[in-house]
Motif scaffolding. Structure first.
Motif, short mmCIF file in Angstrom:
data_model
loop_
_atom_site.label_atom_id
_atom_site.label_comp_id
_atom_site.label_asym_id
_atom_site.label_seq_id
_atom_site.Cartn_x
_atom_site.Cartn_y
_atom_site.Cartn_z
N LEU A 1 41.56 36.04 45.03
CA LEU A 1 42.93 36.37 44.61
C LEU A 1 43.00 36.63 43.10
O LEU A 1 43.71 37.53 42.66
N LEU A 2 42.27 35.86 42.33
CA LEU A 2 42.23 36.09 40.88
C LEU A 2 41.62 37.46 40.58
O LEU A 2 42.12 38.18 39.71
N LYS A 3 40.58 37.82 41.30
CA LYS A 3 39.96 39.13 41.11
C LYS A 3 40.90 40.26 41.52
O LYS A 3 41.00 41.26 40.81
N ILE A 4 41.58 40.10 42.63
CA ILE A 4 42.53 41.12 43.09
C ILE A 4 43.61 41.34 42.03
O ILE A 4 43.93 42.48 41.68
N ARG A 5 44.19 40.24 41.54
CA ARG A 5 45.22 40.36 40.49
C ARG A 5 44.67 41.04 39.25
O ARG A 5 45.34 41.87 38.64
N ALA A 6 43.44 40.69 38.88
CA ALA A 6 42.82 41.32 37.70
C ALA A 6 42.62 42.81 37.94
O ALA A 6 42.90 43.63 37.06
N TYR A 7 42.14 43.18 39.12
CA TYR A 7 41.92 44.60 39.43
C TYR A 7 43.24 45.37 39.41
O TYR A 7 43.33 46.47 38.85
N LEU A 8 44.26 44.80 40.02
CA LEU A 8 45.56 45.47 40.06
C LEU A 8 46.15 45.58 38.64
O LEU A 8 46.72 46.61 38.28
N GLY A 9 45.98 44.54 37.85
CA GLY A 9 46.43 44.59 36.45
C GLY A 9 45.69 45.67 35.68
O GLY A 9 46.28 46.36 34.84
#
Length: 150
Positions: free
Chosen positions: A133-141
């Motif tokens: 989830l942290l990676k997904i948020r980082a990618y979307l950001g």
């Protein structure tokens, strides 16, 4: 001689998957609210959450912080005000402008819906680790930042 046209599948489009995910998550949250007996939209929920984070924002600031244009944020605030979830106080320097605050009913619905929203989040995020989830948020950001710069 005919030139070969390069094909592009919609299923290969990141934008398509982002849009599809957004639509599904939004529709599921709307249904979750209805099933719990609440007449609230995900957009209204987002505005209430932003106000919980920072009260006293003006309409433009709220629109920016929730990614809503002027017309949509106006409509959302009107609905929230009519339901008694927010209070709008006029700016002392500019009587045309106002600042938005949570009303007691707004604070109450945020508290009431917390377990409902957490259950929804668990459903959406099922199968993902905290690291995922942290990676997904980082990618979307990263995507958002790429588009802001261009």
């Amino acid at each position: 001689m005919r030139q070969k046209i390069e094909t592009f599948s919609l299923d290969e489009s990141l934008g398509f998957w982002l849009y599809r995910s957004h639509i599904q998550v939004s529709a599921a949250l709307r249904q979750t609210f209805q099933d719990a007996g609440y007449d609230l939209t995900p957009e209204q929920w987002a505005v209430l959450l932003r106000l919980r984070e920072q009260e006293g924002l003006n309409q433009s600031q709220l629109g920016e912080k929730t990614s809503k244009d002027r017309h949509n944020i106006t409509r959302i605030l009107k609905q929230l005000n009519r339901r008694g979830y927010i209070e709008k106080l006029h700016d002392e320097k500019d009587k045309r402008a106002f600042h938005v605050y949570l009303a007691p009913a707004g604070r109450s619905i945020l508290k009431e819906l917390k377990p409902v929203v957490l259950k929804h989040r668990d459903r959406v995020c099922k199968g993902f680790s905290k690291d995922d989830l942290l990676k997904i948020r980082a990618y979307l950001g990263h995507i958002v930042n790429n588009l802001r710069r261009s």
